[in-house]
Design a protein around this motif. Structure first.
Motif, PDB file in Angstrom:
ATOM      1  N   GLY A 159     -30.323  15.443   2.105  1.00 53.07           N
ATOM      2  CA  GLY A 159     -30.450  13.924   2.975  1.00 53.07           C
ATOM      3  C   GLY A 159     -30.827  13.111   2.059  1.00 53.07           C
ATOM      4  N   LEU A 160     -31.151  13.276   0.683  1.00 52.45           N
ATOM      5  CA  LEU A 160     -31.400  12.308  -0.425  1.00 52.45           C
ATOM      6  C   LEU A 160     -29.924  11.651  -0.465  1.00 52.45           C
ATOM      7  CD1 LEU A 160     -34.014  13.804  -2.778  1.00 52.45           C
ATOM      8  CD2 LEU A 160     -34.145  11.721  -0.847  1.00 52.45           C
ATOM      9  N   GLY A 161     -29.087  12.757  -0.582  1.00 53.28           N
ATOM     10  CA  GLY A 161     -27.452  12.151  -0.954  1.00 53.28           C
ATOM     11  C   GLY A 161     -27.083  11.282   0.006  1.00 53.28           C
ATOM     12  N   ALA A 162     -27.411  11.380   1.424  1.00 58.07           N
ATOM     13  CA  ALA A 162     -27.020  10.560   2.495  1.00 58.07           C
ATOM     14  C   ALA A 162     -27.647   9.007   2.300  1.00 58.07           C
ATOM     15  CB  ALA A 162     -27.446  11.069   3.955  1.00 58.07           C
ATOM     16  N   MET A 163     -28.855   9.103   1.795  1.00 60.52           N
ATOM     17  CA  MET A 163     -29.565   7.903   1.671  1.00 60.52           C
ATOM     18  C   MET A 163     -29.157   7.041   0.397  1.00 60.52           C
ATOM     19  SD  MET A 163     -33.610   8.822   1.955  1.00 60.52           S
ATOM     20  CE  MET A 163     -34.210  10.194   3.163  1.00 60.52           C
ATOM     21  N   ILE A 164     -28.603   7.910  -0.743  1.00 58.61           N
ATOM     22  CA  ILE A 164     -27.804   7.296  -1.614  1.00 58.61           C
ATOM     23  C   ILE A 164     -26.522   6.718  -1.085  1.00 58.61           C
ATOM     24  CG2 ILE A 164     -26.630   7.526  -3.794  1.00 58.61           C
ATOM     25  CD1 ILE A 164     -28.739   9.770  -4.390  1.00 58.61           C
ATOM     26  N   LYS A 165     -25.721   7.583  -0.052  1.00 54.40           N
ATOM     27  CA  LYS A 165     -24.561   6.839   0.428  1.00 54.40           C
ATOM     28  C   LYS A 165     -24.785   5.538   1.275  1.00 54.40           C
ATOM     29  CE  LYS A 165     -20.730   8.204   3.061  1.00 54.40           C
ATOM     30  NZ  LYS A 165     -19.951   9.202   3.933  1.00 54.40           N
ATOM     31  N   ALA A 166     -25.932   5.464   1.833  1.00 55.66           N
ATOM     32  CA  ALA A 166     -26.292   4.376   2.573  1.00 55.66           C
ATOM     33  C   ALA A 166     -26.430   3.251   1.495  1.00 55.66           C
ATOM     34  CB  ALA A 166     -27.548   4.473   3.434  1.00 55.66           C
ATOM     35  N   TYR A 167     -27.299   3.353   0.397  1.00 59.18           N
ATOM     36  CA  TYR A 167     -27.327   2.421  -0.685  1.00 59.18           C
ATOM     37  C   TYR A 167     -26.025   2.041  -1.316  1.00 59.18           C
ATOM     38  CZ  TYR A 167     -28.720   0.488  -5.268  1.00 59.18           C
ATOM     39  OH  TYR A 167     -28.710  -0.308  -6.157  1.00 59.18           O
ATOM     40  N   ASN A 168     -25.171   2.952  -1.639  1.00 52.69           N
ATOM     41  CA  ASN A 168     -24.008   2.536  -2.369  1.00 52.69           C
ATOM     42  C   ASN A 168     -22.934   1.653  -1.038  1.00 52.69           C
ATOM     43  OD1 ASN A 168     -24.424   3.768  -4.544  1.00 52.69           O
ATOM     44  ND2 ASN A 168     -23.722   5.725  -3.875  1.00 52.69           N
ATOM     45  N   HIS A 169     -22.970   1.972   0.247  1.00 51.22           N
ATOM     46  CA  HIS A 169     -22.081   1.091   1.042  1.00 51.22           C
ATOM     47  C   HIS A 169     -22.776  -0.097   0.956  1.00 51.22           C
ATOM     48  CE1 HIS A 169     -19.558   3.763   3.288  1.00 51.22           C
ATOM     49  NE2 HIS A 169     -20.415   4.671   3.553  1.00 51.22           N
ATOM     50  N   ALA A 170     -24.058  -0.109   1.124  1.00 54.22           N
ATOM     51  CA  ALA A 170     -24.734  -1.758   1.128  1.00 54.22           C
ATOM     52  C   ALA A 170     -24.400  -2.441  -0.102  1.00 54.22           C
ATOM     53  CB  ALA A 170     -26.350  -1.610   1.524  1.00 54.22           C
ATOM     54  N   GLN A 171     -24.474  -1.898  -1.184  1.00 51.78           N
ATOM     55  CA  GLN A 171     -24.093  -2.391  -2.553  1.00 51.78           C
ATOM     56  C   GLN A 171     -22.562  -3.176  -2.383  1.00 51.78           C
ATOM     57  OE1 GLN A 171     -25.991  -3.125  -5.309  1.00 51.78           O
ATOM     58  NE2 GLN A 171     -27.415  -3.105  -3.512  1.00 51.78           N
ATOM     59  N   GLN A 172     -21.716  -2.142  -1.875  1.00 53.63           N
ATOM     60  CA  GLN A 172     -20.238  -2.649  -1.869  1.00 53.63           C
ATOM     61  C   GLN A 172     -20.145  -3.884  -0.988  1.00 53.63           C
ATOM     62  OE1 GLN A 172     -18.493   0.922  -0.771  1.00 53.63           O
ATOM     63  NE2 GLN A 172     -18.569   2.052  -2.734  1.00 53.63           N
ATOM     64  N   THR A 173     -21.225  -4.082   0.057  1.00 53.77           N
ATOM     65  CA  THR A 173     -20.729  -5.113   0.946  1.00 53.77           C
ATOM     66  C   THR A 173     -21.823  -6.192   0.712  1.00 53.77           C
ATOM     67  OG1 THR A 173     -22.198  -4.022   2.651  1.00 53.77           O
ATOM     68  CG2 THR A 173     -19.896  -3.683   2.776  1.00 53.77           C
ATOM     69  N   GLY A 174     -22.484  -6.160  -0.389  1.00 56.08           N
ATOM     70  CA  GLY A 174     -23.652  -7.137  -0.566  1.00 56.08           C
ATOM     71  C   GLY A 174     -24.852  -6.949   0.186  1.00 56.08           C
ATOM     72  N   GLY A 175     -25.099  -6.020   0.807  1.00 52.22           N
ATOM     73  CA  GLY A 175     -26.367  -5.723   1.759  1.00 52.22           C
ATOM     74  C   GLY A 175     -27.338  -5.072   1.417  1.00 52.22           C
ATOM     75  N   LYS A 176     -28.191  -4.734   2.195  1.00 50.34           N
ATOM     76  CA  LYS A 176     -29.599  -3.967   1.758  1.00 50.34           C
ATOM     77  C   LYS A 176     -29.793  -2.892   2.594  1.00 50.34           C
ATOM     78  CE  LYS A 176     -31.540  -8.380   0.015  1.00 50.34           C
ATOM     79  NZ  LYS A 176     -32.993  -9.123   0.194  1.00 50.34           N
ATOM     80  N   VAL A 177     -30.562  -1.922   1.850  1.00 54.54           N
ATOM     81  CA  VAL A 177     -31.062  -0.883   2.658  1.00 54.54           C
ATOM     82  C   VAL A 177     -32.533  -0.608   2.432  1.00 54.54           C
ATOM     83  CG1 VAL A 177     -31.066   1.885   3.080  1.00 54.54           C
ATOM     84  CG2 VAL A 177     -29.091   0.511   2.647  1.00 54.54           C
ATOM     85  N   ALA A 178     -33.276  -0.556   3.482  1.00 57.75           N
ATOM     86  CA  ALA A 178     -34.767  -0.180   3.397  1.00 57.75           C
ATOM     87  C   ALA A 178     -35.186   0.878   4.051  1.00 57.75           C
ATOM     88  CB  ALA A 178     -35.265  -1.371   3.720  1.00 57.75           C
ATOM     89  N   LEU A 179     -36.306   1.559   3.703  1.00 58.90           N
ATOM     90  CA  LEU A 179     -36.825   2.711   4.222  1.00 58.90           C
ATOM     91  C   LEU A 179     -38.172   2.394   4.869  1.00 58.90           C
ATOM     92  CD1 LEU A 179     -35.974   5.441   1.370  1.00 58.90           C
ATOM     93  CD2 LEU A 179     -34.660   4.500   3.351  1.00 58.90           C
ATOM     94  N   VAL A 180     -38.489   3.051   6.043  1.00 53.90           N
ATOM     95  CA  VAL A 180     -39.750   2.824   6.449  1.00 53.90           C
ATOM     96  C   VAL A 180     -40.426   4.118   6.995  1.00 53.90           C
ATOM     97  CG1 VAL A 180     -38.923   2.315   8.807  1.00 53.90           C
ATOM     98  CG2 VAL A 180     -40.956   1.225   8.211  1.00 53.90           C
ATOM     99  N   GLY A 181     -41.789   4.232   6.849  1.00 45.84           N
ATOM    100  CA  GLY A 181     -42.316   5.393   7.559  1.00 45.84           C
ATOM    101  C   GLY A 181     -42.310   6.779   6.842  1.00 45.84           C
ATOM    102  N   ALA A 182     -42.044   6.638   5.688  1.00 46.34           N
ATOM    103  CA  ALA A 182     -41.659   8.232   4.929  1.00 46.34           C
ATOM    104  C   ALA A 182     -43.092   8.711   4.861  1.00 46.34           C
ATOM    105  CB  ALA A 182     -40.917   8.121   3.836  1.00 46.34           C
ATOM    106  N   ARG A 183     -43.332  10.020   5.201  1.00 43.67           N
ATOM    107  CA  ARG A 183     -44.447  10.802   4.806  1.00 43.67           C
ATOM    108  C   ARG A 183     -44.637  10.803   3.564  1.00 43.67           C
ATOM    109  NH1 ARG A 183     -44.402  15.107   9.909  1.00 43.67           N
ATOM    110  NH2 ARG A 183     -43.716  13.609  11.290  1.00 43.67           N
ATOM    111  N   GLU A 184     -45.893  11.420   3.064  1.00 44.54           N
ATOM    112  CA  GLU A 184     -46.306  11.509   1.680  1.00 44.54           C
ATOM    113  C   GLU A 184     -45.498  12.311   0.885  1.00 44.54           C
ATOM    114  OE1 GLU A 184     -48.301  10.724  -1.705  1.00 44.54           O
ATOM    115  OE2 GLU A 184     -48.601   9.579   0.092  1.00 44.54           O
ATOM    116  N   ARG A 185     -44.916  13.370   1.539  1.00 45.52           N
ATOM    117  CA  ARG A 185     -44.332  14.133   0.455  1.00 45.52           C
ATOM    118  C   ARG A 185     -42.944  13.385   0.343  1.00 45.52           C
ATOM    119  NH1 ARG A 185     -43.413  20.654   1.620  1.00 45.52           N
ATOM    120  NH2 ARG A 185     -42.336  21.078  -0.152  1.00 45.52           N
ATOM    121  N   LEU A 186     -42.231  12.921   1.211  1.00 50.87           N
ATOM    122  CA  LEU A 186     -40.799  12.315   0.986  1.00 50.87           C
ATOM    123  C   LEU A 186     -41.156  11.091   0.177  1.00 50.87           C
ATOM    124  CD1 LEU A 186     -37.830  11.986   1.329  1.00 50.87           C
ATOM    125  CD2 LEU A 186     -38.287  11.133   3.560  1.00 50.87           C
TER     126      LEU A 186
END
Length: 110
Positions: free
Chosen positions: A47-74
């Motif tokens: 799951g963390l790898g998928a989030m990193i993939k989202a970040y990498n995609h965004a970086q390649q296109t000049g975009g941004k990724v944000a997370l919202v509402g993660a529980r304490e453990r995450l």
């Protein structure tokens, strides 16, 4: 665009998320993505790898990724892995959306 995740983000479901990310970032002009994690009950390294993939995609296109509402453990897992430096987390969807509309900080060279 916002993707609300539910249940477990693990080896089985992370591949689905990766496919969705490929489609999302293939759309012209798609530069902003919010992953709503409030419905996640579990997240492993896949799951963390998928989030990193989202970040990498965004970086390649000049975009941004944000997370919202993660529980304490995450949130703790993001902090321990250092991913919190690349994937900003916001308590609410409104705060994440407003972070995308704020002007960027001026560079120190300006």
């Amino acid at each position: 665009m916002t993707i609300a995740l539910q249940g477990e983000l693990d080896m089985l479901t992370a591949s689905w998320l990766s496919q969705e990310l490929d489609q999302i970032f293939a759309e012209p002009g798609q530069k902003r993505l919010i992953l709503d994690l409030s419905g996640l009950t579990f997240c492993d390294s896949s799951g963390l790898g998928a989030m990193i993939k989202a970040y990498n995609h965004a970086q390649q296109t000049g975009g941004k990724v944000a997370l919202v509402g993660a529980r304490e453990r995450l949130r703790h897992l993001l902090f321990r892995t250092g991913l919190d430096r690349y994937l900003p987390h916001y308590p609410t969807l409104a705060e994440a959306e407003s972070a995308f509309t704020l002007p960027p900080f001026p560079s120190p060279d300006s």
